[in-house]
Scaffold this active site. Structure first.
Site, PDB file in Angstrom:
ATOM      1  CB  ALA A 198      45.094 -35.959-131.818  1.00 23.21           C
ATOM      2  N   GLY A 199      42.856 -35.191-129.115  1.00 22.63           N
ATOM      3  CA  GLY A 199      42.136 -34.051-128.546  1.00 22.63           C
ATOM      4  C   GLY A 199      43.105 -33.258-127.685  1.00 22.63           C
ATOM      5  CD  GLU A 237      38.182 -23.805-125.446  1.00 24.82           C
ATOM      6  OE1 GLU A 237      37.478 -24.825-125.559  1.00 24.82           O
ATOM      7  OE2 GLU A 237      38.257 -22.951-126.342  1.00 24.82           O
ATOM      8  CB  THR A 278      39.339 -31.803-131.269  1.00 28.74           C
ATOM      9  OG1 THR A 278      39.635 -30.919-130.202  1.00 28.74           O
ATOM     10  CG2 THR A 278      39.147 -33.209-130.719  1.00 28.74           C
ATOM     11  CD  GLU A 279      43.710 -34.429-136.463  1.00 31.76           C
ATOM     12  OE1 GLU A 279      44.305 -35.517-136.238  1.00 31.76           O
ATOM     13  OE2 GLU A 279      44.156 -33.533-137.181  1.00 31.76           O
ATOM     14  CD  GLU A 288      40.362 -35.293-116.100  1.00 36.13           C
ATOM     15  OE1 GLU A 288      40.091 -34.614-117.107  1.00 36.13           O
ATOM     16  OE2 GLU A 288      39.492 -35.735-115.323  1.00 36.13           O
ATOM     17  N   GLY A 298      14.352 -32.048-107.834  1.00 37.70           N
ATOM     18  CA  GLY A 298      13.829 -33.416-107.842  1.00 37.70           C
ATOM     19  C   GLY A 298      13.508 -33.889-109.252  1.00 37.70           C
ATOM     20  N   GLY A 299      12.365 -34.548-109.403  1.00 41.12           N
ATOM     21  CA  GLY A 299      11.973 -35.080-110.716  1.00 41.12           C
ATOM     22  C   GLY A 299      11.853 -33.991-111.766  1.00 41.12           C
ATOM     23  CD1 TRP A 314      32.303 -34.267-130.981  1.00 39.32           C
ATOM     24  CD2 TRP A 314      34.415 -34.633-130.354  1.00 39.32           C
ATOM     25  NE1 TRP A 314      32.441 -35.598-130.684  1.00 39.32           N
ATOM     26  CE2 TRP A 314      33.715 -35.848-130.293  1.00 39.32           C
ATOM     27  CE3 TRP A 314      35.760 -34.610-130.001  1.00 39.32           C
ATOM     28  CZ2 TRP A 314      34.317 -37.038-129.899  1.00 39.32           C
ATOM     29  CZ3 TRP A 314      36.371 -35.788-129.608  1.00 39.32           C
ATOM     30  CH2 TRP A 314      35.653 -36.983-129.556  1.00 39.32           C
TER      31      TRP A 314
HETATM   32  C1  LIG Z   1      30.730 -29.786-126.849  1.00 41.47           C
HETATM   33  C2  LIG Z   1      32.137 -29.833-127.317  1.00 41.47           C
HETATM   34  C3  LIG Z   1      32.645 -28.796-128.083  1.00 41.47           C
HETATM   35  C4  LIG Z   1      33.942 -28.859-128.577  1.00 41.47           C
HETATM   36  N1  LIG Z   1      34.411 -27.834-129.387  1.00 41.47           N
HETATM   37  C5  LIG Z   1      35.642 -27.934-129.948  1.00 41.47           C
HETATM   38  C6  LIG Z   1      36.099 -26.947-130.885  1.00 41.47           C
HETATM   39  O1  LIG Z   1      35.409 -25.956-131.180  1.00 41.47           O
HETATM   40  N2  LIG Z   1      37.334 -27.112-131.437  1.00 41.47           N
HETATM   41  C7  LIG Z   1      38.124 -28.176-131.147  1.00 41.47           C
HETATM   42  O2  LIG Z   1      39.222 -28.267-131.699  1.00 41.47           O
HETATM   43  N3  LIG Z   1      37.723 -29.131-130.255  1.00 41.47           N
HETATM   44  C8  LIG Z   1      36.503 -29.046-129.665  1.00 41.47           C
HETATM   45  N4  LIG Z   1      36.073 -30.007-128.784  1.00 41.47           N
HETATM   46  C9  LIG Z   1      36.955 -31.118-128.460  1.00 41.47           C
HETATM   47  C10 LIG Z   1      37.542 -31.014-127.048  1.00 41.47           C
HETATM   48  O3  LIG Z   1      38.426 -29.927-126.976  1.00 41.47           O
HETATM   49  C11 LIG Z   1      38.233 -32.346-126.741  1.00 41.47           C
HETATM   50  O4  LIG Z   1      37.210 -33.312-126.632  1.00 41.47           O
HETATM   51  C12 LIG Z   1      39.035 -32.273-125.469  1.00 41.47           C
HETATM   52  O5  LIG Z   1      40.219 -31.537-125.725  1.00 41.47           O
HETATM   53  C13 LIG Z   1      39.439 -33.655-124.944  1.00 41.47           C
HETATM   54  O6  LIG Z   1      40.069 -34.389-125.941  1.00 41.47           O
HETATM   55  P1  LIG Z   1      39.612 -35.887-126.242  1.00 41.47           P
HETATM   56  O7  LIG Z   1      38.147 -35.870-126.418  1.00 41.47           O
HETATM   57  O8  LIG Z   1      40.424 -36.438-127.348  1.00 41.47           O
HETATM   58  O9  LIG Z   1      39.924 -36.682-124.919  1.00 41.47           O
HETATM   59  P2  LIG Z   1      41.222 -37.576-124.618  1.00 41.47           P
HETATM   60  O10 LIG Z   1      42.436 -36.768-124.932  1.00 41.47           O
HETATM   61  O11 LIG Z   1      41.018 -38.893-125.250  1.00 41.47           O
HETATM   62  O12 LIG Z   1      41.109 -37.729-123.049  1.00 41.47           O
HETATM   63  C14 LIG Z   1      40.097 -38.537-122.452  1.00 41.47           C
HETATM   64  C15 LIG Z   1      40.122 -38.325-120.952  1.00 41.47           C
HETATM   65  O13 LIG Z   1      41.359 -38.778-120.432  1.00 41.47           O
HETATM   66  C16 LIG Z   1      41.990 -37.727-119.733  1.00 41.47           C
HETATM   67  N5  LIG Z   1      43.429 -37.784-120.018  1.00 41.47           N
HETATM   68  C17 LIG Z   1      44.040 -37.770-121.209  1.00 41.47           C
HETATM   69  N6  LIG Z   1      45.363 -37.856-121.084  1.00 41.47           N
HETATM   70  C18 LIG Z   1      45.600 -37.913-119.746  1.00 41.47           C
HETATM   71  C19 LIG Z   1      46.791 -38.005-118.958  1.00 41.47           C
HETATM   72  N7  LIG Z   1      47.995 -38.023-119.504  1.00 41.47           N
HETATM   73  N8  LIG Z   1      46.656 -38.046-117.610  1.00 41.47           N
HETATM   74  C20 LIG Z   1      45.436 -38.026-117.029  1.00 41.47           C
HETATM   75  N9  LIG Z   1      44.280 -37.931-117.724  1.00 41.47           N
HETATM   76  C21 LIG Z   1      44.371 -37.893-119.073  1.00 41.47           C
HETATM   77  C22 LIG Z   1      41.385 -36.438-120.277  1.00 41.47           C
HETATM   78  O14 LIG Z   1      41.428 -35.406-119.341  1.00 41.47           O
HETATM   79  C23 LIG Z   1      39.975 -36.862-120.562  1.00 41.47           C
HETATM   80  O15 LIG Z   1      39.214 -36.743-119.394  1.00 41.47           O
HETATM   81  C24 LIG Z   1      34.776 -29.970-128.272  1.00 41.47           C
HETATM   82  C25 LIG Z   1      34.274 -31.010-127.483  1.00 41.47           C
HETATM   83  C26 LIG Z   1      32.975 -30.952-127.020  1.00 41.47           C
HETATM   84  C27 LIG Z   1      32.467 -32.101-126.184  1.00 41.47           C
END
Ligand SMILES: Cc1cc2nc3c(=O)[nH]c(=O)nc-3n(C[C@H](O)[C@H](O)[C@H](O)COP(=O)(O)OP(=O)(O)OC[C@H]3O[C@@H](n4cnc5c(N)ncnc54)[C@H](O)[C@@H]3O)c2cc1C
Length: 385
Positions: free
Chosen positions: A130-131, A360, A126-127, A364, A336-337, A156
């Site tokens: 770009a997640g 993972e 993840t960046e 969505e 509760g609380g 993350w």
């Molecule tokens: C505690 C934690 C641990 C993590 N560990 C890792 C790790 O070890 N390695 C790693 O690489 N990453 C890791 N991540 C990153 C995680 O995998 C990403 O945050 C996740 O894939 C979502 O990507 P994003 O945050 O860019 O959300 P975005 O891609 O910006 O999406 C934001 C929201 O919009 C929704 N969405 C996006 N596109 C669409 C669409 N076309 N239609 C409908 N809904 C949409 C998504 O479902 C999401 O709810 C971690 C994140 C957390 C919070």
């Protein structure tokens, strides 16, 4: 109820995992959460038990766990600490990737220390920009003769603060590519990421790669395999880990709620004697069993290499993490609380369950993939012949 569907060997493993979690993990998880750190000692104990390398084949020094047994490990540990399942998850993804795709040289250098747990592996995809949309990574691997120069940033990344090896995804000559970057590579900076909503003791970090030079021999598979084969293959195990960790959270939420309801009196009677609270407990236990059976079916499909294994894994991750969120929300309500108090077990379950719906592949994304598979299946069924 669920245990009757396991083999005697799987039940034996489950007993060992549950005992470990009850003794070594659950009593300390709130303190770890508040300190935002998991002690190295518990990681070392997991390693000594062979469980960090559990999924590796016996010929590679592992225990040769099937996907069900790996799931049971995540369920038991997840009932104690969601954060610690993050370690099982990312470490196992890196380990299985090298076992499946590694060259003999990569296996020789990297696999044994991962299997023994001497080195922790982390999955760096993840960046900030770009997640889920992982085809749009901006991390670059530039050609430098026998080497690659890595530039970019990851965020993350679970257990990155303690990892010694990173599986990093980016672009090489425009192609999605995965490479192995040792933690001590000059130019790599690991900065702790604190104050997350949940998974607080999962040692998250931001990785900055500034002209990191690594041998070209560290490319995993081939350029172009990064997303289509390497990441997606690893994520099968990552999603199994998340789905079964969600079972652990449901179990812990139900156990805490039943205990609280059985001991807390309001208006002259126990919460457990109120119909509405009994209804919550009934819903939680029914959802737990349904989630367990779905996770078991998915893991068995993975073990049997069934054609629909991926769809089942996606369904299990989606359903179990959704139900973990619902169960943890009910647990907070029943407490509760007290359930809202920092350092209270159920508030941690609530926060960690939300994380399982995001990582993972967000839920969505799971729905998008499952929906596509469902459409394709019905369309194919309508074709003549
Ligand atoms: C505690 C934690 C641990 C993590 N560990 C890792 C790790 O070890 N390695 C790693 O690489 N990453 C890791 N991540 C990153 C995680 O995998 C990403 O945050 C996740 O894939 C979502 O990507 P994003 O945050 O860019 O959300 P975005 O891609 O910006 O999406 C934001 C929201 O919009 C929704 N969405 C996006 N596109 C669409 C669409 N076309 N239609 C409908 N809904 C949409 C998504 O479902 C999401 O709810 C971690 C994140 C957390 C919070």
């Amino acid at each position: 109820m669920f245990k009757r569907f396991l083999s005697p060997e799987q039940n034996e493993w489950l007993q060992a995992f549950e005992q470990f979690s009850a003794e070594e993990v659950a009593p300390h998880a709130d303190e770890w959460d508040l300190r935002e750190a998991t002690p190295p000692a518990v990681v070392q104990k997991l390693a000594r038990n062979g469980w960090l390398g559990g999924l590796a084949k016996p010929e590679n020094g592992g225990l040769g766990f099937d996907a069900v047994t790996f799931g049971l490990l995540n369920m038991a540990i997840g009932a104690g600490s969601g954060s610690l399942t993050g370690l099982l998850n990312v470490h196992s993804m890196v380990l299985k990737t090298i076992e499946s795709w590694g060259t003999p040289e990569q296996k020789r250098r990297f696999l044994a220390p991962l299997v023994s747990g001497e080195v922790i592996g982390a999955f760096a995809q993840t960046e900030v920009a770009a997640g889920g949309d992982s085809g749009n990574l901006s991390t670059r691997f530039e050609d430098a003769g026998d080497d690659l120069i890595v530039n970019g940033q990851k965020t993350w990344i679970t257990f990155a603060q303690t990892a010694g090896l990173f599986l990093v995804f980016g672009k090489f000559q425009g192609l999605d590519t995965a490479v192995l970057v040792p933690g001590d590579t000059p130019g790599l900076t690991v900065s702790a990421k604190r104050n997350m909503l949940g998974f607080k003791s999962a040692h998250l970090a931001v990785l900055d790669f500034a002209d990191c030079r690594i041998p070209k021999a560290n490319i995993v598979g081939k350029p172009g395999f990064g997303q289509s084969l390497i990441s997606s293959g690893a994520l099968d195990y990552g999603r199994i880990s998340v789905a079964w960790a969600a079972l652990g959270i449901q179990q812990a939420a139900l156990a805490a709620s039943a205990r609280r309801a059985g001991t807390r009196s309001t208006f002259g009677s126990l919460l457990a004697d109120q119909g509405i609270i009994r209804g919550y407990l009934a819903e939680m236990s029914g959802s737990l069993l349904a989630s367990q059976l779905l996770c078991l079916s998915a893991a068995r499909a993975k073990d049997a290499r069934d054609e629909d294994a991926l769809e089942q894994i996606l369904q299990a991750k989606l359903f179990a993490s959704h139900e973990a969120g619902a169960a943890a929300a009910k647990a907070v309500q029943i407490h509760g609380g007290h359930g809202c108090d920092e350092g209270n077990g159920v508030s941690r379950l609530y926060r960690d369950a939300k994380i399982l719906q995001v990582v993972e592949g967000s839920n969505e994304l799971q729905k998008m993939l499952i929906g596509k598979a469902v459409c394709n299946r019905y369309l194919a069924a309508e074709l003549p012949g």
